[in-house]
Design an enzyme around this catalytic site. Structure first.
Site, PDB file in Angstrom:
ATOM      1  N   ILE A  13     -49.271  37.906  32.662  1.00  0.00           N
ATOM      2  CA  ILE A  13     -49.010  37.344  31.979  1.00  0.00           C
ATOM      3  C   ILE A  13     -47.295  38.337  31.756  1.00  0.00           C
ATOM      4  CG2 ILE A  13     -48.636  36.630  29.546  1.00  0.00           C
ATOM      5  CD1 ILE A  13     -50.800  35.485  31.293  1.00  0.00           C
ATOM      6  N   CYS A 141     -54.165  30.529  27.150  1.00  0.00           N
ATOM      7  CA  CYS A 141     -53.781  28.761  27.291  1.00  0.00           C
ATOM      8  C   CYS A 141     -54.119  27.402  27.051  1.00  0.00           C
ATOM      9  CB  CYS A 141     -54.008  29.218  29.350  1.00  0.00           C
ATOM     10  SG  CYS A 141     -55.641  30.643  29.391  1.00  0.00           S
ATOM     11  N   ASN A 142     -55.787  27.974  27.004  1.00  0.00           N
ATOM     12  CA  ASN A 142     -56.023  26.583  26.759  1.00  0.00           C
ATOM     13  C   ASN A 142     -55.503  25.868  25.705  1.00  0.00           C
ATOM     14  OD1 ASN A 142     -58.733  26.189  29.480  1.00  0.00           O
ATOM     15  ND2 ASN A 142     -59.111  27.425  28.513  1.00  0.00           N
ATOM     16  N   HIS A 220     -57.853  25.988  35.145  1.00  0.00           N
ATOM     17  CA  HIS A 220     -59.093  24.952  33.926  1.00  0.00           C
ATOM     18  C   HIS A 220     -58.876  23.641  34.295  1.00  0.00           C
ATOM     19  CE1 HIS A 220     -59.476  28.927  31.851  1.00  0.00           C
ATOM     20  NE2 HIS A 220     -58.182  29.119  31.524  1.00  0.00           N
TER      21      HIS A 220
HETATM   22  P1  NAD Z   1     -53.865  41.753  32.776  1.00  0.00           P
HETATM   23  O1  NAD Z   1     -55.197  42.339  32.390  1.00  0.00           O
HETATM   24  O2  NAD Z   1     -53.246  40.705  33.870  1.00  0.00           O
HETATM   25  O3  NAD Z   1     -52.935  42.190  32.220  1.00  0.00           O
HETATM   26  C1  NAD Z   1     -52.700  43.574  31.213  1.00  0.00           C
HETATM   27  C2  NAD Z   1     -52.016  44.412  31.962  1.00  0.00           C
HETATM   28  O4  NAD Z   1     -52.015  45.351  30.462  1.00  0.00           O
HETATM   29  C3  NAD Z   1     -51.767  45.370  33.170  1.00  0.00           C
HETATM   30  O5  NAD Z   1     -50.922  45.666  33.572  1.00  0.00           O
HETATM   31  C4  NAD Z   1     -52.647  46.443  32.345  1.00  0.00           C
HETATM   32  O6  NAD Z   1     -52.651  47.440  33.301  1.00  0.00           O
HETATM   33  C5  NAD Z   1     -51.628  46.291  31.050  1.00  0.00           C
HETATM   34  N1  NAD Z   1     -52.678  47.196  30.019  1.00  0.00           N
HETATM   35  C6  NAD Z   1     -53.753  48.325  30.008  1.00  0.00           C
HETATM   36  N2  NAD Z   1     -53.909  48.662  28.424  1.00  0.00           N
HETATM   37  C7  NAD Z   1     -52.410  48.705  28.010  1.00  0.00           C
HETATM   38  C8  NAD Z   1     -51.647  49.175  27.114  1.00  0.00           C
HETATM   39  N3  NAD Z   1     -52.211  49.927  26.426  1.00  0.00           N
HETATM   40  N4  NAD Z   1     -50.459  49.522  27.043  1.00  0.00           N
HETATM   41  C9  NAD Z   1     -49.504  48.595  27.933  1.00  0.00           C
HETATM   42  N5  NAD Z   1     -49.809  48.390  28.525  1.00  0.00           N
HETATM   43  C10 NAD Z   1     -51.335  48.202  29.067  1.00  0.00           C
HETATM   44  O7  NAD Z   1     -53.840  40.511  31.194  1.00  0.00           O
HETATM   45  P2  NAD Z   1     -53.310  38.730  31.292  1.00  0.00           P
HETATM   46  O8  NAD Z   1     -53.745  38.155  32.151  1.00  0.00           O
HETATM   47  O9  NAD Z   1     -51.737  39.146  31.296  1.00  0.00           O
HETATM   48  O10 NAD Z   1     -53.366  39.043  29.698  1.00  0.00           O
HETATM   49  C11 NAD Z   1     -53.319  39.097  28.941  1.00  0.00           C
HETATM   50  C12 NAD Z   1     -53.032  38.727  26.791  1.00  0.00           C
HETATM   51  O11 NAD Z   1     -52.611  37.360  27.891  1.00  0.00           O
HETATM   52  C13 NAD Z   1     -54.510  38.439  26.721  1.00  0.00           C
HETATM   53  O12 NAD Z   1     -54.010  38.966  25.630  1.00  0.00           O
HETATM   54  C14 NAD Z   1     -54.714  37.066  27.384  1.00  0.00           C
HETATM   55  O13 NAD Z   1     -55.978  36.930  26.597  1.00  0.00           O
HETATM   56  C15 NAD Z   1     -54.330  36.874  27.670  1.00  0.00           C
HETATM   57  N6  NAD Z   1     -53.448  35.361  28.449  1.00  0.00           N
HETATM   58  C16 NAD Z   1     -54.093  35.640  29.714  1.00  0.00           C
HETATM   59  C17 NAD Z   1     -54.498  34.113  30.619  1.00  0.00           C
HETATM   60  C18 NAD Z   1     -54.846  35.039  31.820  1.00  0.00           C
HETATM   61  O14 NAD Z   1     -55.598  33.630  32.233  1.00  0.00           O
HETATM   62  N7  NAD Z   1     -54.189  36.018  32.669  1.00  0.00           N
HETATM   63  C19 NAD Z   1     -54.044  33.361  30.236  1.00  0.00           C
HETATM   64  C20 NAD Z   1     -53.338  33.386  28.475  1.00  0.00           C
HETATM   65  C21 NAD Z   1     -53.007  34.124  27.745  1.00  0.00           C
END
Ligand code: NAD
Length: 340
Positions: A13, A141-142, A220
């Protein structure tokens, strides 16, 4: 003056939000964070995005990899108006006090519980409630998909009952440790958390959700069945309403989009903001009104649907007097999102 934005967490994201912020005429991306060097850190360097160190990892790993750091997360917080927290689920909660202490506004993601922020946010549904607040949570997302669809049906026709089954992708394409799975996993929590989450945006929405996880990484798909209080005259009227709403993409039967593989191929062909599909995707032939009963499918690209919402959330928090329609228009134009 442009809003100064930082992104904490440069993963699925975060990297998309960072790219989107760089396209906004009224925002400046000050920097992003990484905990360790990686191909994503390389991406930041190649795009000349200042990279800051998050977490307790040593600088030496970055130095050894030849990846320059502009400072630490605290340095980044000292030079932004708003931080978009895109860290993994539950990490945002740990960061919330740090953002408050630094005096910066904060946007969290759907992996956090609603109480992480002052309000939950979805631009078409409740932009105004976020204006002037210091923190919001962009719903998942959902839930974003549900909230956008609710913004079309609730005010126009009223909803007496809404039943949705969410067919969820097992993992994102890069999540090689999570999937795909070999099976169909019912989410044995009834209702699934998505309905209650949608009510953080529409408190009275009579929605009940169930979910299954299936072996795909693409998108989804939601199946929806609603009983409407004041039904429109025809299916065509429903299709027209979705078509007239920003952030919806409807495929006509002649386009021969059978399912999510063709949707993502369409996104790749059109380079929609970097092969993403940030709109709710509906099939015209998959919308049907039968008396007061409305059925429709919608597909949700989990990796990108929340990106425009994050951009709008930045404006709602940081641009005094900002308005939903204007922000949505600017965001959609800059991200190349479709208009009918
Ligand atoms: P991701 O794992 O792809 O990315 C998270 C990033 O944060 C990684 O690069 C990781 O290295 C980094 N990270 C880990 N610990 C950290 C810290 N302490 N400080 C800074 N960075 C750190 O995750 P994502 O899919 O991007 O999800 C991020 C958020 O978005 C979550 O809350 C998730 O639920 C939400 N989200 C995800 C999706 C999806 O489908 N991927 C969709 C909508 C919302």
């Amino acid at each position: 003056m442009a809003v100064r934005v930082g992104v904490n967490g440069f993963g699925t994201i975060g990297k998309r939000v960072a790219d989107a912020v760089r396209k906004q005429p009224d925002m400046t991306l000050v920097g992003v964070t990484k905990t360790t060097p990686s191909f994503e850190a390389r991406r930041a360097v190649e795009r000349k995005i200042p990279l800051y160190l998050a977490g307790d990892g040593p600088r030496s790993e970055f130095e050894a990899a030849g990846v320059p750091l502009a400072g630490t997360l605290d340095d980044l917080l000292g030079s932004v108006d708003v931080i978009v927290d895109c860290t993994p689920d539950k990490v945002g909660k740990e960061n919330a006090a740090r953002y408050r202490d630094a005096g910066v506004r904060a946007i969290f993601q759907g992996g956090e519980k609603p109480d992480v922020a002052e309000a939950s946010f979805s631009a078409l549904a409740n932009f105004d409630t976020a204006v002037g607040k210091r923190s919001v949570r962009v719903v998942s997302c959902n839930t974003t998909g549900i909230a956008r669809a609710a913004s079309v049906v609730v005010g126009r026709w009223g909803v007496e009952r809404w039943e949705a089954t969410l067919v969820r992708r097992a993992a994102d394409p890069a999540e090689s440790k999570r999937g795909p799975i070999n099976g169909i996993l019912p989410t044995l929590q009834l209702p699934s958390h998505h309905g209650p989450d949608a009510r953080t945006i529409y408190p009275d929405l009579p929605i009940a959700t169930m979910a299954v996880v299936v072996p795909t990484t693409l998108m989804h798909v939601h199946t929806n069945r609603l009983r409407l209080a004041r039904p429109p005259a025809s299916t065509a009227e429903v299709v027209a309403a979705f078509r007239a709403t920003p952030r919806f993409r409807l495929f006509a039967p002649w386009e021969r989009v059978d399912g999510t593989p063709q949707v993502m191929e369409f996104a790749r062909d059109h380079g929609v903001a970097g092969d993403d599909m940030m709109e709710n995707v509906l099939w015209e032939a998959g919308v049907r009104l039968d008396g007061a009963d409305l059925s429709f499918f919608q597909a949700i690209h989990q990796e990108s649907i929340v990106v425009p919402e994050n951009v709008d959330a930045i404006r709602a928090l940081c641009v005094p007097g900002s308005r939903a329609a204007e922000s949505i228009r600017t965001t959609d134009q800059t991200l190349g999102l479709s208009r009918p």
